[in-house]
Motif scaffolding. Structure first.
Motif, PDB file in Angstrom:
ATOM      1  N   PRO A  81      46.915  40.148  36.886  1.00  0.00           N
ATOM      2  CA  PRO A  81      46.285  39.068  37.663  1.00  0.00           C
ATOM      3  C   PRO A  81      44.835  39.418  37.976  1.00  0.00           C
ATOM      4  O   PRO A  81      44.457  40.589  38.033  1.00  0.00           O
ATOM      5  CB  PRO A  81      47.132  38.999  38.933  1.00  0.00           C
ATOM      6  CG  PRO A  81      47.807  40.314  39.028  1.00  0.00           C
ATOM      7  CD  PRO A  81      47.961  40.831  37.631  1.00  0.00           C
ATOM      8  N   ALA A  82      44.044  38.389  38.172  1.00  0.00           N
ATOM      9  CA  ALA A  82      42.625  38.597  38.486  1.00  0.00           C
ATOM     10  C   ALA A  82      42.493  39.258  39.852  1.00  0.00           C
ATOM     11  O   ALA A  82      43.236  38.946  40.792  1.00  0.00           O
ATOM     12  CB  ALA A  82      41.891  37.269  38.472  1.00  0.00           C
ATOM     13  N   ARG A  83      41.538  40.151  39.945  1.00  0.00           N
ATOM     14  CA  ARG A  83      41.295  40.814  41.234  1.00  0.00           C
ATOM     15  C   ARG A  83      40.467  39.922  42.132  1.00  0.00           C
ATOM     16  O   ARG A  83      39.604  39.190  41.680  1.00  0.00           O
ATOM     17  CB  ARG A  83      40.558  42.131  41.019  1.00  0.00           C
ATOM     18  CG  ARG A  83      41.395  43.135  40.302  1.00  0.00           C
ATOM     19  CD  ARG A  83      40.660  44.433  40.188  1.00  0.00           C
ATOM     20  NE  ARG A  83      41.499  45.420  39.544  1.00  0.00           N
ATOM     21  CZ  ARG A  83      41.440  46.699  39.791  1.00  0.00           C
ATOM     22  NH1 ARG A  83      40.572  47.166  40.650  1.00  0.00           N
ATOM     23  NH2 ARG A  83      42.235  47.532  39.175  1.00  0.00           N
ATOM     24  N   ARG A  84      40.755  40.024  43.410  1.00  0.00           N
ATOM     25  CA  ARG A  84      39.993  39.233  44.370  1.00  0.00           C
ATOM     26  C   ARG A  84      38.582  39.797  44.496  1.00  0.00           C
ATOM     27  O   ARG A  84      38.368  41.000  44.415  1.00  0.00           O
ATOM     28  CB  ARG A  84      40.681  39.251  45.724  1.00  0.00           C
ATOM     29  CG  ARG A  84      42.028  38.591  45.700  1.00  0.00           C
ATOM     30  CD  ARG A  84      42.627  38.440  47.088  1.00  0.00           C
ATOM     31  NE  ARG A  84      42.040  39.288  48.093  1.00  0.00           N
ATOM     32  CZ  ARG A  84      42.717  40.095  48.891  1.00  0.00           C
ATOM     33  NH1 ARG A  84      44.017  40.170  48.788  1.00  0.00           N
ATOM     34  NH2 ARG A  84      42.110  40.833  49.801  1.00  0.00           N
TER      35      ARG A  84
END
Length: 110
Positions: A100-103
């Motif tokens: 998942p994309a990192r914040r």
């Protein structure tokens, strides 16, 4: 580079795997084998990522390594004519292990 070392130590040299050799030359040989396997897994991850247009470091290394190990353990029982089909299936499977994309607001002050 440090992430690569962490992946090698945590995934490939975890508690389930211990260096079995006692002689220094054999320990060196085992370490070279681990580095060779790491590079092979990373190369296959790069091939899978290039097809879909994502970066290779966006794929999970631990999941990819399990899939690659499973593929090479079953390649001996495959029909030689089916190896390209299974190879493509492996590459398609690795793409499913996208992280998942990192914040953007991730900050961990000391």
């Amino acid at each position: 580079m440090e992430l690569g070392f962490r992946e090698i130590k945590q995934t490939m040299l975890d508690s389930a795997y211990h260096l079995r050799s006692k002689r220094p030359d054999m320990v060196r040989q085992e370490l070279w084998a681990v580095l060779l396997a790491y590079n092979l897994i990373r190369r296959i991850m790069t091939m899978a990522a290039t097809v879909t247009g994502i970066w290779p470091n966006q794929l999970s290394f631990s999941s990819s390594s399990m899939a690659v190990i499973q593929y090479f353990s079953s390649v001996s029982i495959m029909s030689p004519g089916n190896i390209p089909i299974h190879w493509q299936h492996l590459l398609d499977t690795l793409v499913l292990f996208k992280l998942p994309a990192r914040r953007e607001d991730r900050r961990y002050p000391r």
